[in-house]
Scaffold this motif. Sequence first.
Motif, PDB file in Angstrom:
ATOM      1  N   MET A   1       0.852  -1.183   0.000  1.00  0.00           N
ATOM      2  CA  MET A   1       0.000   0.000   0.000  1.00  0.00           C
ATOM      3  C   MET A   1       0.890   1.236   0.000  1.00  0.00           C
ATOM      4  SD  MET A   1      -3.100   1.403   0.328  1.00  0.00           S
ATOM      5  CE  MET A   1      -4.360   0.551   1.219  1.00  0.00           C
ATOM      6  N   SER A   2       0.624   2.132  -0.930  1.00  0.00           N
ATOM      7  CA  SER A   2       1.382   3.382  -0.975  1.00  0.00           C
ATOM      8  C   SER A   2       0.423   4.533  -1.236  1.00  0.00           C
ATOM      9  CB  SER A   2       2.467   3.320  -2.051  1.00  0.00           C
ATOM     10  OG  SER A   2       1.902   3.188  -3.328  1.00  0.00           O
ATOM     11  N   ALA A   3       0.911   5.737  -1.007  1.00  0.00           N
ATOM     12  CA  ALA A   3       0.115   6.936  -1.250  1.00  0.00           C
ATOM     13  C   ALA A   3       1.026   8.020  -1.812  1.00  0.00           C
ATOM     14  CB  ALA A   3      -0.556   7.409   0.027  1.00  0.00           C
ATOM     15  N   ARG A   4       0.494   8.795  -2.745  1.00  0.00           N
ATOM     16  CA  ARG A   4       1.234   9.891  -3.361  1.00  0.00           C
ATOM     17  C   ARG A   4       0.354  11.142  -3.423  1.00  0.00           C
ATOM     18  NH1 ARG A   4       4.126   6.220  -2.980  1.00  0.00           N
ATOM     19  NH2 ARG A   4       5.597   5.303  -4.434  1.00  0.00           N
ATOM     20  N   HIS A   5       1.007  12.275  -3.287  1.00  0.00           N
ATOM     21  CA  HIS A   5       0.376  13.578  -3.481  1.00  0.00           C
ATOM     22  C   HIS A   5       0.963  14.154  -4.760  1.00  0.00           C
ATOM     23  CE1 HIS A   5       0.175  18.023  -2.899  1.00  0.00           C
ATOM     24  NE2 HIS A   5      -1.068  17.699  -2.612  1.00  0.00           N
ATOM     25  N   LEU A   6       0.108  14.609  -5.670  1.00  0.00           N
ATOM     26  CA  LEU A   6       0.563  15.135  -6.949  1.00  0.00           C
ATOM     27  C   LEU A   6       0.026  16.538  -7.159  1.00  0.00           C
ATOM     28  CD1 LEU A   6      -0.178  11.929  -7.330  1.00  0.00           C
ATOM     29  CD2 LEU A   6       0.392  12.401  -9.677  1.00  0.00           C
ATOM     30  N   GLU A  43      -4.543  19.201  -8.305  1.00  0.00           N
ATOM     31  CA  GLU A  43      -3.973  18.481  -7.167  1.00  0.00           C
ATOM     32  C   GLU A  43      -4.667  17.133  -7.033  1.00  0.00           C
ATOM     33  OE1 GLU A  43      -3.109  19.361  -2.446  1.00  0.00           O
ATOM     34  OE2 GLU A  43      -4.733  20.435  -3.452  1.00  0.00           O
ATOM     35  N   MET A  44      -3.876  16.111  -6.719  1.00  0.00           N
ATOM     36  CA  MET A  44      -4.439  14.773  -6.618  1.00  0.00           C
ATOM     37  C   MET A  44      -3.766  14.011  -5.491  1.00  0.00           C
ATOM     38  SD  MET A  44      -4.958  11.940  -9.710  1.00  0.00           S
ATOM     39  CE  MET A  44      -3.604  12.584 -10.617  1.00  0.00           C
ATOM     40  N   VAL A  45      -4.551  13.202  -4.790  1.00  0.00           N
ATOM     41  CA  VAL A  45      -4.037  12.249  -3.815  1.00  0.00           C
ATOM     42  C   VAL A  45      -4.470  10.874  -4.288  1.00  0.00           C
ATOM     43  CG1 VAL A  45      -4.291  11.379  -1.451  1.00  0.00           C
ATOM     44  CG2 VAL A  45      -3.980  13.823  -1.854  1.00  0.00           C
ATOM     45  N   SER A  75       5.009  13.629  -4.333  1.00  0.00           N
ATOM     46  CA  SER A  75       5.608  13.373  -3.028  1.00  0.00           C
ATOM     47  C   SER A  75       4.892  12.211  -2.363  1.00  0.00           C
ATOM     48  CB  SER A  75       5.562  14.622  -2.146  1.00  0.00           C
ATOM     49  OG  SER A  75       4.233  15.075  -1.986  1.00  0.00           O
ATOM     50  N   ASP A  76       5.644  11.477  -1.555  1.00  0.00           N
ATOM     51  CA  ASP A  76       5.067  10.377  -0.786  1.00  0.00           C
ATOM     52  C   ASP A  76       4.254  10.938   0.369  1.00  0.00           C
ATOM     53  OD1 ASP A  76       6.374   8.509  -2.358  1.00  0.00           O
ATOM     54  OD2 ASP A  76       8.100   8.399  -1.020  1.00  0.00           O
TER      55      ASP A  76
END
Length: 88
Positions: A1-6, A43-45, A75-76
Amino acid sequence: MSARHLVVHGTVQGVFFRASAEQEAGRLGVAGWVRNRADGTVEMVAEGDDDAVEALVRWAHEGPRRAEVTGVDVSDREPEGLSGFVQR
C-alpha cells in the motif's frame, strides 16, 4: 500500500483532467481525490496497491488527450485508508 500527493502543471483545467483521472483511478482500483487549484494546477491524492498508484502517477504525466502537462510534482504521503476516488 502506498500513497502519493501530486500537483500537475500545464494546461490541465478545462480539459476533463479531473473526470479522466477519476475514470483512470477507478480502472486501476486507486482511492483518493482530485481537484482544481486556484493557481491553474490540478492536485491529486492517490493511494492503493503500489503498482496501481505508480500507474496513475505515470498517467498524470500525460493526462487526457486535450491536456498539455508540463510537469508533475510528486511526493510520498502516509496512506489514510481512503475508499473510492472523487472529484472535489
